[in-house]
Motif scaffolding. Sequence first.
Motif, PDB file in Angstrom:
ATOM      1  N   ALA A 103       3.853  10.589  -5.586  1.00  0.00           N
ATOM      2  CA  ALA A 103       3.698   9.130  -5.905  1.00  0.00           C
ATOM      3  C   ALA A 103       3.094   8.301  -4.709  1.00  0.00           C
ATOM      4  CB  ALA A 103       5.309   9.037  -6.016  1.00  0.00           C
ATOM      5  N   ALA A 104       3.116   8.724  -3.738  1.00  0.00           N
ATOM      6  CA  ALA A 104       2.566   7.852  -2.414  1.00  0.00           C
ATOM      7  C   ALA A 104       1.319   7.936  -2.869  1.00  0.00           C
ATOM      8  CB  ALA A 104       3.069   8.577  -1.193  1.00  0.00           C
ATOM      9  N   ASN A 105       0.482   9.024  -3.019  1.00  0.00           N
ATOM     10  CA  ASN A 105      -0.992   9.214  -3.009  1.00  0.00           C
ATOM     11  C   ASN A 105      -1.369   8.393  -4.271  1.00  0.00           C
ATOM     12  OD1 ASN A 105      -1.251  10.971  -0.895  1.00  0.00           O
ATOM     13  ND2 ASN A 105      -0.884  12.696  -2.139  1.00  0.00           N
ATOM     14  N   PHE A 106      -0.668   8.382  -5.510  1.00  0.00           N
ATOM     15  CA  PHE A 106      -0.900   7.780  -6.672  1.00  0.00           C
ATOM     16  C   PHE A 106      -0.822   6.282  -6.198  1.00  0.00           C
ATOM     17  CE2 PHE A 106       0.757   5.441 -10.354  1.00  0.00           C
ATOM     18  CZ  PHE A 106      -0.362   5.841 -11.041  1.00  0.00           C
ATOM     19  N   ILE A 107       0.202   5.767  -5.725  1.00  0.00           N
ATOM     20  CA  ILE A 107       0.320   4.130  -5.397  1.00  0.00           C
ATOM     21  C   ILE A 107      -0.828   3.803  -4.580  1.00  0.00           C
ATOM     22  CG2 ILE A 107       1.743   2.580  -4.470  1.00  0.00           C
ATOM     23  CD1 ILE A 107       4.265   4.171  -5.288  1.00  0.00           C
ATOM     24  N   GLN A 108      -1.220   4.469  -3.343  1.00  0.00           N
ATOM     25  CA  GLN A 108      -2.077   3.766  -2.547  1.00  0.00           C
ATOM     26  C   GLN A 108      -3.610   3.822  -3.055  1.00  0.00           C
ATOM     27  OE1 GLN A 108      -4.679   5.336  -0.491  1.00  0.00           O
ATOM     28  NE2 GLN A 108      -4.562   7.229  -1.573  1.00  0.00           N
ATOM     29  N   SER A 109      -3.588   4.795  -4.212  1.00  0.00           N
ATOM     30  CA  SER A 109      -4.960   4.804  -4.859  1.00  0.00           C
ATOM     31  C   SER A 109      -5.050   3.568  -5.801  1.00  0.00           C
ATOM     32  CB  SER A 109      -5.206   6.009  -5.785  1.00  0.00           C
ATOM     33  OG  SER A 109      -4.310   6.327  -6.685  1.00  0.00           O
ATOM     34  N   ARG A 110      -3.921   2.915  -5.916  1.00  0.00           N
ATOM     35  CA  ARG A 110      -4.152   1.791  -7.105  1.00  0.00           C
ATOM     36  C   ARG A 110      -3.882   0.405  -6.374  1.00  0.00           C
ATOM     37  NH1 ARG A 110      -4.637   5.777  -9.646  1.00  0.00           N
ATOM     38  NH2 ARG A 110      -4.321   6.008 -11.651  1.00  0.00           N
ATOM     39  N   ASN A 111      -3.229   0.311  -5.233  1.00  0.00           N
ATOM     40  CA  ASN A 111      -3.247  -0.871  -4.591  1.00  0.00           C
ATOM     41  C   ASN A 111      -3.889  -1.106  -3.053  1.00  0.00           C
ATOM     42  OD1 ASN A 111      -1.516   0.429  -2.907  1.00  0.00           O
ATOM     43  ND2 ASN A 111       0.367  -0.432  -3.081  1.00  0.00           N
ATOM     44  N   PHE A 112      -4.439   0.313  -2.651  1.00  0.00           N
ATOM     45  CA  PHE A 112      -5.325   0.344  -1.614  1.00  0.00           C
ATOM     46  C   PHE A 112      -4.431  -0.056  -0.260  1.00  0.00           C
ATOM     47  CE2 PHE A 112      -8.212  -0.228  -4.993  1.00  0.00           C
ATOM     48  CZ  PHE A 112      -8.932   0.914  -4.995  1.00  0.00           C
ATOM     49  N   ARG A 113      -3.233   0.057  -0.400  1.00  0.00           N
ATOM     50  CA  ARG A 113      -2.310  -0.391   1.047  1.00  0.00           C
ATOM     51  C   ARG A 113      -1.714   0.946   1.367  1.00  0.00           C
ATOM     52  NH1 ARG A 113      -3.743  -5.506   2.220  1.00  0.00           N
ATOM     53  NH2 ARG A 113      -2.036  -5.488   3.508  1.00  0.00           N
ATOM     54  N   ALA A 114      -2.547   1.822   1.947  1.00  0.00           N
ATOM     55  CA  ALA A 114      -2.193   3.185   2.262  1.00  0.00           C
ATOM     56  C   ALA A 114      -1.336   2.960   3.388  1.00  0.00           C
ATOM     57  CB  ALA A 114      -3.257   3.914   2.734  1.00  0.00           C
ATOM     58  N   PHE A 115      -1.597   2.065   4.307  1.00  0.00           N
ATOM     59  CA  PHE A 115      -0.704   2.077   5.548  1.00  0.00           C
ATOM     60  C   PHE A 115       0.971   1.685   5.131  1.00  0.00           C
ATOM     61  CE2 PHE A 115       0.764   0.159   9.784  1.00  0.00           C
ATOM     62  CZ  PHE A 115       0.243   1.350  10.638  1.00  0.00           C
ATOM     63  N   GLU A 116       0.916   0.868   4.400  1.00  0.00           N
ATOM     64  CA  GLU A 116       2.503   0.354   3.993  1.00  0.00           C
ATOM     65  C   GLU A 116       3.161   1.341   2.821  1.00  0.00           C
ATOM     66  OE1 GLU A 116      -0.175  -1.572   3.872  1.00  0.00           O
ATOM     67  OE2 GLU A 116      -0.093  -3.671   4.174  1.00  0.00           O
ATOM     68  N   VAL A 117       2.339   2.007   2.158  1.00  0.00           N
ATOM     69  CA  VAL A 117       2.584   2.968   1.243  1.00  0.00           C
ATOM     70  C   VAL A 117       3.139   4.191   2.026  1.00  0.00           C
ATOM     71  CG1 VAL A 117       2.044   4.695  -0.444  1.00  0.00           C
ATOM     72  CG2 VAL A 117       1.292   2.376  -0.900  1.00  0.00           C
ATOM     73  N   TYR A 118       2.711   4.633   3.089  1.00  0.00           N
ATOM     74  CA  TYR A 118       3.175   5.669   4.026  1.00  0.00           C
ATOM     75  C   TYR A 118       4.173   5.603   4.765  1.00  0.00           C
ATOM     76  CZ  TYR A 118      -0.743   8.295   1.618  1.00  0.00           C
ATOM     77  OH  TYR A 118      -1.531   8.986   0.543  1.00  0.00           O
TER      78      TYR A 118
END
Length: 222
Positions: A176-191
Motif C-alpha cells: 500500500a505504501a509503495n502504491f501511494i507514493q507512486s501516485r502522489n510522489f510524497r515518498a517521505f511522508e508516506v513512509y
Amino acid sequence: MAYRFDFSSIADYTPVLVKGLGITVELIAFGAVAGVAIGIAAAWARTEGPRGLRPFVTAYVELIRNTPFLIQLFFIFFGLPALGLQLGEMQAACLAMAVNLGAYSAEIIRAGIAATPRGQYEAGASLAMTRLEVFRYIVLKPALARIWPALSSQIVIVMLGSAVCSQIAAEDLSFAANFIQSRNFRAFEVYIVTTVIYLLLAIVLRQLLRLVGQRLFRRASR
C-alpha cells in the motif's frame, strides 16, 4: 529550498492503507499460529521424536535459519509452480511466513524443552504415559511458559519481515505504501506514516502476546 511536508495527500488513500494493514494482520495471524504449531512439532521431533526423523527436521531448521526470508518467499511463489504447485500471492506469503517462523520457533521451543527437569519425564513414565503423552501433558506447557518472551519477540520480528511480501504483489501494508507514493510522489511522508503504523502494530502485537502468555501460562510450572 526547504522541504515542505504535506501529509494531507495521504488522507485520500486511507482506504488503501487500511486494506494493507488488514492484510498484514491476516498474514501475521496465520503465520503466528501455523508457525508456532510447526515449531512445536519440529521441537518434539528433534528431542523426543523417532531418530530417523531428526536429520530431516534438523535440515529444515538449518536451511530456513541460514537463508534469507526473501529467497524463501521467491522459492515458494516462483519455484513451486515449476513442480506443479501453483499458489496465489497470499497463499505463498502465508506459507513462507509459517515455514520461516516454524524453523526459528523450533529452536526457541527446544531450549525450553531442554530445561525441563528429568524428574518430570520420570513422573510421567511412572503413570504409564507414552513419550508423546508426557510431552503433551507434562513438558510442553511449562516449556512454552519459559520461552514465551523470546517466542513473542520472534513473532514480532516475522511480522516486521512480512513487509517483503509486497515483492510478490501481496497487497500488505508495504505494498500500500509503495502504491501511494507512486501516485502522489510524497515518498517521505508516506513512509513516515507507514513506519509509525508498523511501530504501533509491533507494540500492540507484543502486548497482545504478553496477555495471551499470562492467560495461558498462569499456572504453568517454572
